[in-house]
Design an enzyme around this catalytic site. Structure first.
Site, mmCIF file in Angstrom:
data_model
loop_
_atom_site.group_PDB
_atom_site.id
_atom_site.type_symbol
_atom_site.label_atom_id
_atom_site.label_comp_id
_atom_site.label_asym_id
_atom_site.label_seq_id
_atom_site.Cartn_x
_atom_site.Cartn_y
_atom_site.Cartn_z
ATOM 1 N N HIS A 1 50.109 84.385 -30.646
ATOM 2 C CA HIS A 1 50.574 84.733 -31.995
ATOM 3 C C HIS A 1 51.147 86.144 -31.971
ATOM 4 O O HIS A 1 50.786 86.970 -31.130
ATOM 5 C CB HIS A 1 49.392 84.650 -32.965
ATOM 6 C CG HIS A 1 49.752 84.798 -34.397
ATOM 7 N ND1 HIS A 1 50.491 83.859 -35.088
ATOM 8 C CD2 HIS A 1 49.483 85.798 -35.292
ATOM 9 C CE1 HIS A 1 50.638 84.256 -36.336
ATOM 10 N NE2 HIS A 1 50.054 85.424 -36.485
ATOM 11 N N CYS B 1 55.939 82.716 -36.028
ATOM 12 C CA CYS B 1 55.324 84.047 -36.053
ATOM 13 C C CYS B 1 56.161 85.078 -35.304
ATOM 14 O O CYS B 1 56.143 86.261 -35.656
ATOM 15 C CB CYS B 1 53.905 84.008 -35.500
ATOM 16 S SG CYS B 1 53.767 83.351 -33.818
ATOM 17 N N ASP C 1 50.996 90.657 -40.426
ATOM 18 C CA ASP C 1 50.846 89.312 -39.869
ATOM 19 C C ASP C 1 50.814 88.350 -41.051
ATOM 20 O O ASP C 1 49.931 88.432 -41.905
ATOM 21 C CB ASP C 1 49.549 89.242 -39.058
ATOM 22 C CG ASP C 1 49.296 87.881 -38.443
ATOM 23 O OD1 ASP C 1 49.971 86.900 -38.815
ATOM 24 O OD2 ASP C 1 48.416 87.785 -37.565
ATOM 25 N N GLN D 1 53.447 83.702 -44.093
ATOM 26 C CA GLN D 1 54.112 82.791 -43.156
ATOM 27 C C GLN D 1 53.735 81.356 -43.486
ATOM 28 O O GLN D 1 52.591 80.945 -43.305
ATOM 29 C CB GLN D 1 53.726 83.112 -41.709
ATOM 30 C CG GLN D 1 54.412 82.180 -40.707
ATOM 31 C CD GLN D 1 53.935 82.374 -39.287
ATOM 32 O OE1 GLN D 1 53.524 83.467 -38.905
ATOM 33 N NE2 GLN D 1 53.964 81.306 -38.489
#
Length: 227
Positions: free
Chosen positions: A166, A94, A181, A88
């Site tokens: 997040h 996110c 993630d 990311q």
């Protein structure tokens, strides 16, 4: 002197099935599939979640200690070439990254067309970093994210706002549960899985314990058939 690239930001996406579903349906996901709230993590409440469940998205408050522990887990996990995983690079993206991680790993189970299908096809052989750079240039996904963020139930913050929550996604690939993630070094391998929803709920319960007093400030959604 090399030119410094200006960081790209997206408006934070609300943890709302309505906002997320508007986004994914705009970019090509079949309208029979979408996100639903998971009402609780015990067996009785999990049974109320629409089935089949293809992936789980977890929204949690960020703390330095919590993220450091997840980083260590990611660093000790073995890579799986069959995972669709992206880093990311976009600030406050996110929510959409968790959505892409969820959908990118269930392409054989969910009907996906339009701009999202094109994005997954284009990025299939790319590295995690190449994928996020490609996402930065994707006007269709960025536009769908922006429109859905603006239509949330609460007023959307500015794109570069400091946020204290997040998102991460949980998926099952090759019979193993992964937490994905994009700010981590890589996917987190959480071990064998025969029931995605049950196993993701158990993993999230451990995450909530690790968050301590912040454990009440979480949200869990499942990707599955819409009622």
């Amino acid at each position: 002197m090399a030119d410094s690239k200006e960081k790209v930001y997206w408006v934070p996406l609300e943890s709302s099935p309505e906002a997320m579903n508007k986004m994914i349906h705009r970019i090509g996901v079949d309208e029979s599939v979408g996100f639903s709230d998971v009402l609780g993590l015990d067996e009785e409440l999990l049974a109320m979640t629409p089935q089949p469940a293809y992936a789980v998205v977890f929204l949690f408050p960020t703390t330095e200690g919590y993220l450091e522990a997840r980083k260590q887990e990611a660093e000790s996990s073995k890579p799986n070439p069959h995972l669709w995983y992206s880093k990311q690079s976009i600030g406050n993206a996110c929510g959409s990254m968790a959505i892409l991680h969820a959908l990118g790993n269930v392409q054989s189970q969910v009907s996906i067309g339009g701009s999202l299908k094109e994005f997954f096809e284009k990025t299939k052989e790319m590295s995690p970093m190449e994928r996020t750079l490609e996402l930065e240039q994707n006007k269709e996904i960025a536009g769908a994210h922006s429109a859905s963020a603006a239509e949330g139930q609460t007023a959307a913050p500015v794109a570069d706002a400091q946020v204290d929550h997040h998102y991460a996604a949980f998926v099952c690939v090759d019979g193993r549960l992964y937490e994905l993630d994009g700010v981590m070094p890589g996917p987190i391998d959480l071990g064998p899985s025969t029931d995605l929803l049950k196993d993701a709920a158990a993993a999230i319960q451990q995450r909530i314990k690790a968050l301590g007093d912040n454990g009440a400030l979480v949200s869990v959604l499942s990707l599955g058939a819409l009622p």
